[in-house]
Design an enzyme around this catalytic site. Sequence first.
Site, short mmCIF file in Angstrom:
data_model
loop_
_atom_site.label_atom_id
_atom_site.label_comp_id
_atom_site.label_asym_id
_atom_site.label_seq_id
_atom_site.Cartn_x
_atom_site.Cartn_y
_atom_site.Cartn_z
NE ARG A 21 -79.71 -19.58 34.02
CZ ARG A 21 -80.50 -19.84 35.06
NH1 ARG A 21 -81.38 -20.83 34.97
NH2 ARG A 21 -80.41 -19.12 36.16
CD GLN A 22 -87.21 -16.65 32.55
OE1 GLN A 22 -86.38 -16.30 33.39
NE2 GLN A 22 -88.48 -16.30 32.57
CB SER A 23 -84.83 -21.80 36.48
OG SER A 23 -83.96 -20.79 36.96
CB THR A 24 -88.54 -24.50 35.01
OG1 THR A 24 -89.42 -23.40 35.33
CG2 THR A 24 -87.72 -24.88 36.24
CD GLN A 27 -88.35 -20.13 36.80
OE1 GLN A 27 -87.43 -19.58 36.20
NE2 GLN A 27 -88.23 -20.56 38.06
#
Length: 681
Positions: A21-24, A27
């Site tokens: 997972r990446q937050s945004t 990113q």
Amino acid sequence: MSTSELVTLQHLNRKAIIYIRQSTPHQLISNQESLRLQYALRQRAIELGWSDNNIEVIDSDLGITAASAEQRPGFKELLAQVTLGLVGIILSYDVTRLSRNCSDWYPLLDLCGYRSCLIADRDGVYDPSSANGRLLLGLKGQISEVELHTIRSRLNAGILSKAQRGELALTLPVGLVRNELGVVSKHPNREVIDRINLVFEIFGQRKSASKVLETFNGEGLLLPRRNRFGDIVWRKPSMACIISILKNPAYAGAFVYGRTRTLKRGLVSNQPQQKQLPMAEWKIRVNDIYPAYISWQTYEHNQAQLMDNYAEYDRNKTRGIPRPGAALLHGIVYCGECGHKMVVQYKGATRYICNYLRQQYRVSVCQYIPADVIDEYVVHAFFEALSSVELDAYHKAIKTQQQSQETVERAHSQQIQRLQYQVALAERQFNQVDPDNRLVAAELELRWENALRELKLAQDYYAKHQQPQTVDQIPKELKTAFIAIGQKLPELWHSGSLTQVQKKSLLRCLIDKVVIHRVVRDTVRTRIIWKGGDSTTVSLTIPVGSFAEMTGATELENRIIAMSQQGIDDQTIALTLTQLGYRSPLCKTLLPSTVKTLRLKHHIFHNRSQSHPRRISGYLTIPQVATALSVPPYWIYDRIHKGAIAISKDEATGLYLFPDVPGTLEQFQKLKAGLVYNLRF
């Protein structure tokens, strides 16, 4: 070969899931190295003993924050597989990838401990079913949640610091632009500037956003808006567009941050809700940062006007916009008994009603007061307050009208100039294209034709609706009344030159509110609260439905009896007692008919016919029947009019005559007792 003593054959027989997972989305594009490290966890799973075909990667949550599990389909899929006992180990680069919220993190630990599922990160492998494993994972989860709060606080502190200086680059409304150096200025297009100024100018004159919209639609004017690419486009005005212009503090030159508050996620919808805050609760406001279209005092006045104009003025305790109704005090009249705002009822007659408690608690109406007497007194007090004022209102009105016409003319001229430029641009583009490139030429020709069509429509509309200059065409008498408005306003008020909306607007210039309280049935204490805090209180007499409801009815009746016994006629009694302040229930004066009614009630007769009721041989008249039945005469008249008693008037006497036989009174007795419902004679 397994490199951890916690990994058993039972774990190796199930899947190894790698959660990425990446937050945004930013990113996801910029932090490529972090993404590679997460995908490299496949090799870590192989080293722990899992075969390559028994490893599954879940990366459907890329670009989604871990603050909540609600919007993460990948995390939900992970929970589902762990619940079914299909997962032997969950691998993540660190626990922040799995969750930054302890309310989601601990249920995952409970589920993994129950299903004997291991959790691994870059530091090691943990068993959530053991005390040490749960302790370490719990601490990591708490640190992850606190870290998110720390990062957010650090970022917010930087934003607030910049906002307090007015240097935060927020999105600017139409009419303001920011250059490469961050300097804000008005839009270079003069038409954009003048059109926004026109919105504020019309609102200052008409006091209503709907009137601004009505004026723009009536003149066929457009408003500048931004499309999704930030370019200026001209569109037909809407109420939302005009309200957004009037409510935006940037047009007053103020930088504002924190005009909304994010509400917590609810049980039904997980999306946070934005709530508009009142001006007093704005977090940061720095004046004189942007080039202003209006002053800050004008902006505050506009916001107060918009609040007062809100349609649900009864619920929101605002005055409401002046409307064409007959009640002159609507929106500014309050109940003196309970303190709530009163509303207007036009059914039958104009009345002020306090029904707030009825709406809330289903009790009876608090007050129900005729409006005409209250309005008449308030208008008279307004004239007295204004009598000493002399204003050159005529020349000010003429100047304002001229400025409005010039502004609208300039807006039409600028709109036509813009369309002429678009026609010329389309023509140049069409002439420069290669004629052999038919696809491009056809499109440019279509654009040229559309530009010509829009220009022709604008010119025709302007020519059709152009109004001649009629500023000085005003009667001499009305001009004189304007020049000495303080003395001439009462005459102008009753001449029919002013509309109800204009009258109400004039009253609101001096009067803040009017409080009315019915102290007795026919008396209302009225208190006018003027602008500035002064007040005027008076007791007003209002109409009532019957003589018995009047204050001093017994005293009036005694005076009438005494004067009638002296032989004074009804007309003279009525005039004399009117001068002493007495009146009839529904009038401002004492009517001769009221005197006559009370005189006859006490059997004081001036004519012989009044003291000797008519008797016709062989018949009974209505008074005779009424006396025998002990009912008032109108009881019989009412049933005749309703058809319950079928009888026609005698042609010779013009009276209703009943046969003078015993059966007549017996039938009436049955009708009175409800044994029969119809009589025929």
